[in-house]
Scaffold this motif. Structure first.
Motif, PDB file in Angstrom:
ATOM      1  N   ALA A  46     -29.604 -18.014   1.357  1.00 28.37           N
ATOM      2  CA  ALA A  46     -29.694 -18.378   2.772  1.00 28.37           C
ATOM      3  C   ALA A  46     -28.567 -19.317   3.200  1.00 28.37           C
ATOM      4  CB  ALA A  46     -31.049 -19.029   3.052  1.00 28.37           C
ATOM      5  N   VAL A  47     -28.153 -20.207   2.301  1.00 27.65           N
ATOM      6  CA  VAL A  47     -27.110 -21.171   2.683  1.00 27.65           C
ATOM      7  C   VAL A  47     -25.715 -20.651   2.388  1.00 27.65           C
ATOM      8  CG1 VAL A  47     -28.671 -23.106   2.306  1.00 27.65           C
ATOM      9  CG2 VAL A  47     -27.130 -22.403   0.474  1.00 27.65           C
ATOM     10  N   ALA A  48     -25.599 -19.539   1.645  1.00 29.62           N
ATOM     11  CA  ALA A  48     -24.276 -19.011   1.266  1.00 29.62           C
ATOM     12  C   ALA A  48     -23.383 -18.738   2.482  1.00 29.62           C
ATOM     13  CB  ALA A  48     -24.447 -17.756   0.415  1.00 29.62           C
ATOM     14  N   PRO A  49     -23.895 -18.126   3.587  1.00 26.02           N
ATOM     15  CA  PRO A  49     -23.020 -17.874   4.745  1.00 26.02           C
ATOM     16  C   PRO A  49     -22.440 -19.142   5.362  1.00 26.02           C
ATOM     17  CG  PRO A  49     -25.026 -16.553   4.890  1.00 26.02           C
ATOM     18  CD  PRO A  49     -25.223 -17.535   3.783  1.00 26.02           C
ATOM     19  N   LEU A  50     -23.073 -20.281   5.114  1.00 25.69           N
ATOM     20  CA  LEU A  50     -22.562 -21.531   5.689  1.00 25.69           C
ATOM     21  C   LEU A  50     -21.204 -21.907   5.112  1.00 25.69           C
ATOM     22  CD1 LEU A  50     -25.832 -23.701   5.785  1.00 25.69           C
ATOM     23  CD2 LEU A  50     -24.746 -22.463   7.656  1.00 25.69           C
ATOM     24  N   ARG A  51     -20.828 -21.261   3.999  1.00 23.22           N
ATOM     25  CA  ARG A  51     -19.518 -21.550   3.420  1.00 23.22           C
ATOM     26  C   ARG A  51     -18.386 -21.087   4.327  1.00 23.22           C
ATOM     27  NH1 ARG A  51     -20.041 -18.995  -2.467  1.00 23.22           N
ATOM     28  NH2 ARG A  51     -20.938 -17.339  -1.188  1.00 23.22           N
ATOM     29  N   LEU A  52     -18.720 -20.175   5.275  1.00 22.86           N
ATOM     30  CA  LEU A  52     -17.696 -19.671   6.202  1.00 22.86           C
ATOM     31  C   LEU A  52     -17.497 -20.592   7.396  1.00 22.86           C
ATOM     32  CD1 LEU A  52     -18.769 -15.910   6.226  1.00 22.86           C
ATOM     33  CD2 LEU A  52     -17.047 -17.028   4.797  1.00 22.86           C
ATOM     34  N   VAL A  53     -18.390 -21.569   7.558  1.00 20.04           N
ATOM     35  CA  VAL A  53     -18.286 -22.497   8.683  1.00 20.04           C
ATOM     36  C   VAL A  53     -17.116 -23.457   8.449  1.00 20.04           C
ATOM     37  CG1 VAL A  53     -19.457 -24.337   9.961  1.00 20.04           C
ATOM     38  CG2 VAL A  53     -20.752 -22.360   9.130  1.00 20.04           C
ATOM     39  N   PRO A  54     -16.212 -23.561   9.443  1.00 17.10           N
ATOM     40  CA  PRO A  54     -15.092 -24.505   9.281  1.00 17.10           C
ATOM     41  C   PRO A  54     -15.606 -25.918   8.972  1.00 17.10           C
ATOM     42  CG  PRO A  54     -14.779 -23.121  11.218  1.00 17.10           C
ATOM     43  CD  PRO A  54     -16.163 -22.836  10.720  1.00 17.10           C
ATOM     44  N   GLY A  55     -14.973 -26.521   8.016  1.00 14.33           N
ATOM     45  CA  GLY A  55     -15.390 -27.865   7.613  1.00 14.33           C
ATOM     46  C   GLY A  55     -16.279 -27.855   6.390  1.00 14.33           C
ATOM     47  N   LEU A  56     -17.010 -26.760   6.193  1.00 11.28           N
ATOM     48  CA  LEU A  56     -17.865 -26.645   5.007  1.00 11.28           C
ATOM     49  C   LEU A  56     -17.216 -25.790   3.928  1.00 11.28           C
ATOM     50  CD1 LEU A  56     -21.389 -26.105   6.628  1.00 11.28           C
ATOM     51  CD2 LEU A  56     -20.427 -28.203   5.686  1.00 11.28           C
ATOM     52  N   ARG A  57     -16.188 -25.006   4.328  1.00 10.56           N
ATOM     53  CA  ARG A  57     -15.537 -24.110   3.385  1.00 10.56           C
ATOM     54  C   ARG A  57     -14.946 -24.910   2.211  1.00 10.56           C
ATOM     55  NH1 ARG A  57     -11.572 -20.425   6.417  1.00 10.56           N
ATOM     56  NH2 ARG A  57     -13.557 -19.983   7.455  1.00 10.56           N
ATOM     57  N   GLY A  58     -15.306 -24.543   1.036  1.00  9.54           N
ATOM     58  CA  GLY A  58     -14.807 -25.227  -0.151  1.00  9.54           C
ATOM     59  C   GLY A  58     -15.628 -26.443  -0.547  1.00  9.54           C
TER      60      GLY A  58
END
Length: 216
Positions: free
Chosen positions: A134-146
């Protein structure tokens, strides 16, 4: 004999609740929490908030009966919850009146038992895998990537679930020790050792994770 727990362990079964996908179980729990908290926060204490909180509590008890949860597990959860529930309800009773106190009992009791129903009917690994997905797509949010690691989020949730009973036991041991010294009514004799042991537990857990290379 299993120790009573606020987060009861999974118990295999064949009911519809046991076959419910973990995502749906978590979604129902989240909707119930939002509904209970939302109604409670939307205005002064009243019949609607009591009705929603009561419905949550009845639904949780009915769910445990449907899932054939042993009565001892439900009673154990209630026993663990009794002390903080009495304290919170008593505070609300004194500061906001009896209706708000009743709301606390219904809301908190219902949500904790509903959360326990999820952990009883759904294996922990399925819950954590669902949270990680569920939280995996949040990695695409700018600022959270990486910076966002789904596996670490799931690990954090695991530690939080395990820490609930650990911290409760720490508080119970501090209370028993204070009573043995004749200081059962001294708040400092309860709070100070509880905080010290809780911090020590957190540091020991962090050191263990670091030693295994699981955290930076």
């Amino acid at each position: 004999m299993r120790r009573p727990s606020l987060v009861p362990a999974h118990r295999p079964g064949r009911t519809l609740l046991h076959r419910l996908p973990a995502g749906w179980a978590l979604l129902v729990l989240a909707v119930a929490a939002v509904l209970v908290v939302g109604v409670r926060s939307s205005g002064p204490p009243g019949a609607l908030a009591l009705l929603v909180g009561g419905a949550c509590l009845v639904a949780a008890l009915a769910g445990h009966a449907w899932a054939r949860t042993p009565p001892g597990v439900v009673v154990g959860t209630v026993r663990r919850l009794a002390l903080p529930l009495v304290v919170l309800a008593g505070y609300q009773l004194l500061t906001s009146g009896p209706v708000r106190g009743a709301e606390v009992v219904l809301d908190l009791g219902g949500l904790v038992l509903l959360a326990g129903l999820v952990t009883v009917t759904t294996p922990t690994d399925r819950l954590l895998d669902t949270v990680a997905r569920a939280v995996a797509p949040l990695r695409l949010v700018p600022g959270l990537r990486g910076h966002l690691h789904p596996d670490r989020v799931a690990l954090t949730l695991t530690l939080a679930l395990r820490s609930v009973d650990v911290l409760w036991d720490v508080a119970a041991q501090a209370r028993d020790a204070a009573r043995a010294r004749g200081r059962g009514r001294d708040v400092r004799a309860l709070v100070t050792p509880t905080v010290v042991r809780a911090v020590a537990h957190a540091r020991a857990t962090g050191d263990a994770l670091a030693a295994r290379g699981l955290v930076d």
